[in-house]
Design a protein around this motif. Sequence first.
Motif, PDB file in Angstrom:
ATOM      1  N   ILE A 127       0.830  -1.206   0.000  1.00 29.91           N
ATOM      2  CA  ILE A 127       0.000   0.000   0.000  1.00 29.91           C
ATOM      3  C   ILE A 127       0.865   1.257   0.000  1.00 29.91           C
ATOM      4  O   ILE A 127       0.608   2.198  -0.751  1.00 29.91           O
ATOM      5  N   GLU A 128       1.915   1.276   0.809  1.00 30.79           N
ATOM      6  CA  GLU A 128       2.742   2.474   0.949  1.00 30.79           C
ATOM      7  C   GLU A 128       3.929   2.509  -0.009  1.00 30.79           C
ATOM      8  O   GLU A 128       4.200   3.527  -0.629  1.00 30.79           O
ATOM      9  N   ASP A 129       4.640   1.387  -0.127  1.00 28.22           N
ATOM     10  CA  ASP A 129       5.864   1.377  -0.919  1.00 28.22           C
ATOM     11  C   ASP A 129       5.622   1.128  -2.405  1.00 28.22           C
ATOM     12  O   ASP A 129       6.407   1.551  -3.246  1.00 28.22           O
ATOM     13  N   PHE A 130       4.552   0.429  -2.730  1.00 26.52           N
ATOM     14  CA  PHE A 130       4.242   0.107  -4.124  1.00 26.52           C
ATOM     15  C   PHE A 130       2.777   0.414  -4.401  1.00 26.52           C
ATOM     16  O   PHE A 130       1.975  -0.487  -4.656  1.00 26.52           O
ATOM     17  N   PRO A 131       2.389   1.686  -4.370  1.00 31.55           N
ATOM     18  CA  PRO A 131       0.971   2.024  -4.533  1.00 31.55           C
ATOM     19  C   PRO A 131       0.399   1.621  -5.892  1.00 31.55           C
ATOM     20  O   PRO A 131      -0.812   1.468  -6.031  1.00 31.55           O
ATOM     21  N   GLU A 132       1.267   1.393  -6.877  1.00 33.41           N
ATOM     22  CA  GLU A 132       0.788   0.997  -8.197  1.00 33.41           C
ATOM     23  C   GLU A 132       0.532  -0.504  -8.303  1.00 33.41           C
ATOM     24  O   GLU A 132      -0.057  -0.976  -9.271  1.00 33.41           O
ATOM     25  N   SER A 133       0.923  -1.274  -7.285  1.00 32.61           N
ATOM     26  CA  SER A 133       0.845  -2.732  -7.399  1.00 32.61           C
ATOM     27  C   SER A 133      -0.596  -3.248  -7.487  1.00 32.61           C
ATOM     28  O   SER A 133      -0.894  -4.072  -8.352  1.00 32.61           O
ATOM     29  N   ILE A 134      -1.470  -2.781  -6.642  1.00 30.41           N
ATOM     30  CA  ILE A 134      -2.854  -3.278  -6.655  1.00 30.41           C
ATOM     31  C   ILE A 134      -3.572  -2.851  -7.947  1.00 30.41           C
ATOM     32  O   ILE A 134      -4.220  -3.692  -8.578  1.00 30.41           O
ATOM     33  N   PRO A 135      -3.448  -1.584  -8.386  1.00 35.74           N
ATOM     34  CA  PRO A 135      -4.076  -1.232  -9.661  1.00 35.74           C
ATOM     35  C   PRO A 135      -3.562  -2.071 -10.841  1.00 35.74           C
ATOM     36  O   PRO A 135      -4.327  -2.393 -11.745  1.00 35.74           O
ATOM     37  N   MET A 136      -2.279  -2.425 -10.848  1.00 34.06           N
ATOM     38  CA  MET A 136      -1.752  -3.280 -11.918  1.00 34.06           C
ATOM     39  C   MET A 136      -2.484  -4.618 -11.944  1.00 34.06           C
ATOM     40  O   MET A 136      -2.797  -5.140 -13.018  1.00 34.06           O
ATOM     41  N   LEU A 137      -2.742  -5.162 -10.766  1.00 33.19           N
ATOM     42  CA  LEU A 137      -3.475  -6.428 -10.697  1.00 33.19           C
ATOM     43  C   LEU A 137      -4.939  -6.218 -11.070  1.00 33.19           C
ATOM     44  O   LEU A 137      -5.502  -6.989 -11.848  1.00 33.19           O
ATOM     45  N   ARG A 138      -5.533  -5.195 -10.506  1.00 38.23           N
ATOM     46  CA  ARG A 138      -6.946  -4.922 -10.777  1.00 38.23           C
ATOM     47  C   ARG A 138      -7.189  -4.711 -12.274  1.00 38.23           C
ATOM     48  O   ARG A 138      -8.166  -5.205 -12.836  1.00 38.23           O
ATOM     49  N   ASP A 139      -6.286  -4.003 -12.928  1.00 40.67           N
ATOM     50  CA  ASP A 139      -6.408  -3.720 -14.358  1.00 40.67           C
ATOM     51  C   ASP A 139      -5.900  -4.874 -15.227  1.00 40.67           C
ATOM     52  O   ASP A 139      -6.032  -4.824 -16.449  1.00 40.67           O
ATOM     53  N   ARG A 140      -5.282  -5.850 -14.587  1.00 41.44           N
ATOM     54  CA  ARG A 140      -4.758  -7.044 -15.277  1.00 41.44           C
ATOM     55  C   ARG A 140      -3.745  -6.679 -16.363  1.00 41.44           C
ATOM     56  O   ARG A 140      -3.722  -7.269 -17.432  1.00 41.44           O
ATOM     57  N   THR A 141      -2.913  -5.713 -16.044  1.00 45.90           N
ATOM     58  CA  THR A 141      -1.859  -5.324 -16.974  1.00 45.90           C
ATOM     59  C   THR A 141      -0.626  -6.200 -16.838  1.00 45.90           C
ATOM     60  O   THR A 141       0.314  -6.077 -17.627  1.00 45.90           O
ATOM     61  N   VAL A 142      -0.641  -7.064 -15.858  1.00 50.59           N
ATOM     62  CA  VAL A 142       0.437  -8.017 -15.620  1.00 50.59           C
ATOM     63  C   VAL A 142      -0.208  -9.294 -15.089  1.00 50.59           C
ATOM     64  O   VAL A 142      -1.229  -9.228 -14.406  1.00 50.59           O
ATOM     65  N   THR A 143       0.350 -10.444 -15.434  1.00 48.53           N
ATOM     66  CA  THR A 143      -0.200 -11.702 -14.930  1.00 48.53           C
ATOM     67  C   THR A 143       0.198 -11.905 -13.467  1.00 48.53           C
ATOM     68  O   THR A 143       1.167 -11.294 -12.996  1.00 48.53           O
TER      69      THR A 143
END
Length: 142
Positions: free
Chosen positions: A45-61
């Motif tokens: 949540i703090e160090d990699f705020p882009e991580s969850i949106p990447m999963l939610r948007d399925r831009t990475v497996t």
Amino acid sequence: MKYDDTSWHSGGKFPEDLPPEAGATHTGMFVAWALLSGLAGDVHIEDFPESIPMLRDRTVTPGAFFLSSCDGKFTDEDLNDEGNAFTASYFDFETGKYLCDYGDMLGRQLPELYYVADTWDNFDLLKPIIDQRYANWKAAKD
């Protein structure tokens, strides 16, 4: 605490015809499920705020995410307290049911679980089973 590490899956029984990334798929699927289910720890949540949106948007497996955002290591820092409590009971390789569920759903026709493809289609097949295990676990602890 370290739950899994892709380096633990190289050598030994790991199929010679697969790339090392195939050792990340099973854990990547679980980590993706946990983070998308609201069980992320502060590190994501703090160090990699882009991580969850990447999963939610399925831009990475899921497996590729696990390798790139978690460096192929699944630790208690990746999850919040509830996520760690569930993971300790379900994901544990010796006493948990995760690998059995993973194999039953995705690996029946494959020579080894390492051959499961790192795809969102496979994630979508596995997700309802993990959701049900999580719901049962929550009901049992309440």
